[in-house]
Design a protein around this motif. Structure first.
Motif, PDB file in Angstrom:
ATOM      1  N   ARG A 157      15.082   5.847   3.878  1.00  0.00           N
ATOM      2  CA  ARG A 157      14.683   3.993   3.389  1.00  0.00           C
ATOM      3  C   ARG A 157      13.102   3.920   4.024  1.00  0.00           C
ATOM      4  O   ARG A 157      12.213   3.110   3.270  1.00  0.00           O
ATOM      5  CB  ARG A 157      15.573   3.316   4.717  1.00  0.00           C
ATOM      6  N   ARG A 158      12.273   5.185   5.126  1.00  0.00           N
ATOM      7  CA  ARG A 158      11.474   5.010   5.807  1.00  0.00           C
ATOM      8  C   ARG A 158      10.633   5.116   4.626  1.00  0.00           C
ATOM      9  O   ARG A 158       9.389   4.440   3.918  1.00  0.00           O
ATOM     10  CB  ARG A 158      11.085   5.677   7.067  1.00  0.00           C
ATOM     11  N   ALA A 159      10.641   6.519   3.597  1.00  0.00           N
ATOM     12  CA  ALA A 159       9.718   6.988   2.766  1.00  0.00           C
ATOM     13  C   ALA A 159       9.385   5.875   1.462  1.00  0.00           C
ATOM     14  O   ALA A 159       8.478   5.570   1.473  1.00  0.00           O
ATOM     15  CB  ALA A 159      10.063   8.251   2.185  1.00  0.00           C
ATOM     16  N   LEU A 160      10.682   5.061   1.148  1.00  0.00           N
ATOM     17  CA  LEU A 160      10.589   3.786  -0.215  1.00  0.00           C
ATOM     18  C   LEU A 160      10.355   3.055   0.541  1.00  0.00           C
ATOM     19  O   LEU A 160       8.609   2.706  -0.061  1.00  0.00           O
ATOM     20  CB  LEU A 160      12.655   3.924   0.235  1.00  0.00           C
ATOM     21  N   THR A 161       9.581   2.757   1.777  1.00  0.00           N
ATOM     22  CA  THR A 161       9.321   1.732   2.636  1.00  0.00           C
ATOM     23  C   THR A 161       7.241   2.126   2.633  1.00  0.00           C
ATOM     24  O   THR A 161       6.576   1.326   2.083  1.00  0.00           O
ATOM     25  CB  THR A 161       9.368   1.218   4.043  1.00  0.00           C
ATOM     26  N   ALA A 162       7.500   2.918   2.503  1.00  0.00           N
ATOM     27  CA  ALA A 162       5.638   3.946   2.764  1.00  0.00           C
ATOM     28  C   ALA A 162       5.729   3.663   1.066  1.00  0.00           C
ATOM     29  O   ALA A 162       4.382   3.144   0.961  1.00  0.00           O
ATOM     30  CB  ALA A 162       5.882   4.755   3.100  1.00  0.00           C
ATOM     31  N   GLY A 163       6.255   4.292   0.736  1.00  0.00           N
ATOM     32  CA  GLY A 163       5.561   3.823  -0.683  1.00  0.00           C
ATOM     33  C   GLY A 163       5.554   2.254  -1.332  1.00  0.00           C
ATOM     34  O   GLY A 163       4.715   1.944  -2.133  1.00  0.00           O
ATOM     35  N   ALA A 164       6.506   1.420  -1.323  1.00  0.00           N
ATOM     36  CA  ALA A 164       6.211  -0.369  -2.141  1.00  0.00           C
ATOM     37  C   ALA A 164       5.272  -0.576  -0.540  1.00  0.00           C
ATOM     38  O   ALA A 164       3.764  -1.621  -1.235  1.00  0.00           O
ATOM     39  CB  ALA A 164       7.528  -0.567  -0.932  1.00  0.00           C
ATOM     40  N   HIS A 165       4.690   0.081   0.662  1.00  0.00           N
ATOM     41  CA  HIS A 165       3.289  -0.343   1.217  1.00  0.00           C
ATOM     42  C   HIS A 165       2.335  -0.008   0.440  1.00  0.00           C
ATOM     43  O   HIS A 165       0.692  -0.374   0.429  1.00  0.00           O
ATOM     44  CB  HIS A 165       3.426  -0.225   2.711  1.00  0.00           C
ATOM     45  N   GLY A 166       2.109   1.751   0.256  1.00  0.00           N
ATOM     46  CA  GLY A 166       1.425   1.964  -1.133  1.00  0.00           C
ATOM     47  C   GLY A 166       0.467   0.990  -1.909  1.00  0.00           C
ATOM     48  O   GLY A 166      -0.523   0.458  -2.584  1.00  0.00           O
ATOM     49  N   VAL A 167       1.499   0.720  -2.902  1.00  0.00           N
ATOM     50  CA  VAL A 167       1.600   0.338  -4.065  1.00  0.00           C
ATOM     51  C   VAL A 167       0.969  -1.791  -3.692  1.00  0.00           C
ATOM     52  O   VAL A 167       0.036  -1.276  -4.367  1.00  0.00           O
ATOM     53  CB  VAL A 167       2.817  -0.318  -4.558  1.00  0.00           C
ATOM     54  N   LEU A 168       1.688  -2.053  -2.574  1.00  0.00           N
ATOM     55  CA  LEU A 168       1.481  -3.116  -2.538  1.00  0.00           C
ATOM     56  C   LEU A 168      -0.187  -3.012  -1.569  1.00  0.00           C
ATOM     57  O   LEU A 168      -1.424  -3.529  -2.053  1.00  0.00           O
ATOM     58  CB  LEU A 168       1.826  -4.142  -0.942  1.00  0.00           C
ATOM     59  N   PHE A 169      -0.790  -2.320  -1.192  1.00  0.00           N
ATOM     60  CA  PHE A 169      -1.844  -1.795  -0.326  1.00  0.00           C
ATOM     61  C   PHE A 169      -3.085  -1.704  -1.842  1.00  0.00           C
ATOM     62  O   PHE A 169      -4.205  -2.126  -1.646  1.00  0.00           O
ATOM     63  CB  PHE A 169      -2.281  -1.215   0.358  1.00  0.00           C
ATOM     64  N   ALA A 170      -2.718  -0.717  -2.656  1.00  0.00           N
ATOM     65  CA  ALA A 170      -3.613  -0.354  -3.711  1.00  0.00           C
ATOM     66  C   ALA A 170      -3.673  -1.644  -3.984  1.00  0.00           C
ATOM     67  O   ALA A 170      -4.591  -2.080  -4.362  1.00  0.00           O
ATOM     68  CB  ALA A 170      -2.911   0.252  -4.436  1.00  0.00           C
ATOM     69  N   GLY A 171      -2.985  -2.879  -4.828  1.00  0.00           N
ATOM     70  CA  GLY A 171      -2.716  -4.120  -5.866  1.00  0.00           C
ATOM     71  C   GLY A 171      -4.042  -4.682  -4.737  1.00  0.00           C
ATOM     72  O   GLY A 171      -5.030  -5.735  -4.949  1.00  0.00           O
ATOM     73  N   VAL A 172      -4.453  -4.817  -3.054  1.00  0.00           N
ATOM     74  CA  VAL A 172      -5.170  -5.590  -1.917  1.00  0.00           C
ATOM     75  C   VAL A 172      -6.243  -5.073  -2.490  1.00  0.00           C
ATOM     76  O   VAL A 172      -7.146  -6.362  -2.326  1.00  0.00           O
ATOM     77  CB  VAL A 172      -4.182  -6.139  -1.069  1.00  0.00           C
ATOM     78  N   THR A 173      -5.867  -4.056  -2.239  1.00  0.00           N
ATOM     79  CA  THR A 173      -7.115  -3.167  -1.674  1.00  0.00           C
ATOM     80  C   THR A 173      -8.272  -3.717  -3.926  1.00  0.00           C
ATOM     81  O   THR A 173      -9.329  -3.709  -3.436  1.00  0.00           O
ATOM     82  CB  THR A 173      -7.374  -1.971  -2.248  1.00  0.00           C
ATOM     83  N   VAL A 174      -7.814  -3.755  -4.487  1.00  0.00           N
ATOM     84  CA  VAL A 174      -8.375  -4.173  -5.598  1.00  0.00           C
ATOM     85  C   VAL A 174      -8.823  -5.580  -5.775  1.00  0.00           C
ATOM     86  O   VAL A 174     -10.072  -5.834  -6.256  1.00  0.00           O
ATOM     87  CB  VAL A 174      -8.086  -3.674  -6.607  1.00  0.00           C
ATOM     88  N   ALA A 175      -8.073  -6.513  -5.096  1.00  0.00           N
ATOM     89  CA  ALA A 175      -8.425  -7.805  -5.503  1.00  0.00           C
ATOM     90  C   ALA A 175      -9.278  -7.793  -4.481  1.00  0.00           C
ATOM     91  O   ALA A 175      -9.680  -8.846  -4.909  1.00  0.00           O
ATOM     92  CB  ALA A 175      -6.616  -8.056  -4.793  1.00  0.00           C
ATOM     93  N   VAL A 176      -9.348  -7.577  -3.193  1.00  0.00           N
ATOM     94  CA  VAL A 176     -10.562  -7.857  -2.368  1.00  0.00           C
ATOM     95  C   VAL A 176     -11.517  -7.577  -2.871  1.00  0.00           C
ATOM     96  O   VAL A 176     -12.781  -7.642  -2.987  1.00  0.00           O
ATOM     97  CB  VAL A 176     -10.175  -7.365  -0.956  1.00  0.00           C
ATOM     98  N   TRP A 177     -11.687  -6.449  -3.388  1.00  0.00           N
ATOM     99  CA  TRP A 177     -12.957  -5.398  -4.321  1.00  0.00           C
ATOM    100  C   TRP A 177     -13.348  -6.299  -5.043  1.00  0.00           C
ATOM    101  O   TRP A 177     -14.473  -7.162  -5.086  1.00  0.00           O
ATOM    102  CB  TRP A 177     -12.496  -4.618  -4.681  1.00  0.00           C
ATOM    103  N   ALA A 178     -12.286  -7.166  -5.892  1.00  0.00           N
ATOM    104  CA  ALA A 178     -12.535  -8.022  -7.668  1.00  0.00           C
ATOM    105  C   ALA A 178     -12.876  -9.380  -6.439  1.00  0.00           C
ATOM    106  O   ALA A 178     -14.251  -9.699  -7.126  1.00  0.00           O
ATOM    107  CB  ALA A 178     -11.318  -8.066  -8.027  1.00  0.00           C
ATOM    108  N   GLY A 179     -12.726  -9.763  -5.075  1.00  0.00           N
ATOM    109  CA  GLY A 179     -13.538 -10.749  -4.582  1.00  0.00           C
ATOM    110  C   GLY A 179     -14.257 -11.005  -3.966  1.00  0.00           C
ATOM    111  O   GLY A 179     -15.293 -12.143  -3.879  1.00  0.00           O
TER     112      GLY A 179
END
Length: 106
Positions: free
Chosen positions: A45-67
């Motif tokens: 369950r922690r690994a699945l949560t970490a995977g979800a965090h990774g996907v969200l973080f990647a999206g936020v990182t791209v959004a911050v760069w774009a903005g």
């Protein structure tokens, strides 16, 4: 950090420095709270949560760069440098979110 590097204003550099310094305890607190929330979860369950965090973080990182790419570039940051730096910091945060790092009360 990029704005601090890009500006010629000493006042703005000091404000940026203070903001970055103030974030350290805030991030530490957030990591500790997330570790407490993850404490009762199993490894899968922690690994699945970490995977979800990774996907969200990647999206936020791209959004911050774009903005904010103009400010980041003015501070000497390429997308590659920004991406690597963001992920390095997130890696440190994930280590702080590990419930095994803390002595929890019984």
């Amino acid at each position: 950090a990029a704005v601090r590097r890009a500006t010629g204003s000493e006042v703005l550099r000091r404000i940026c420095h203070q903001i970055l310094r103030d974030e350290v305890p805030h991030l530490r607190f957030q990591c500790e709270r997330l570790a407490a929330l993850h404490r009762g979860r199993g490894r899968v369950r922690r690994a699945l949560t970490a995977g979800a965090h990774g996907v969200l973080f990647a999206g936020v990182t791209v959004a911050v760069w774009a903005g904010h790419r103009r400010a980041l570039r003015a501070g000497g940051w390429s997308f590659r440098r920004f991406w690597r730096g963001a992920w390095a910091q997130m890696g440190r945060a994930w280590r702080q979110m590990d419930p095994a790092r803390y002595a929890w009360p019984a």
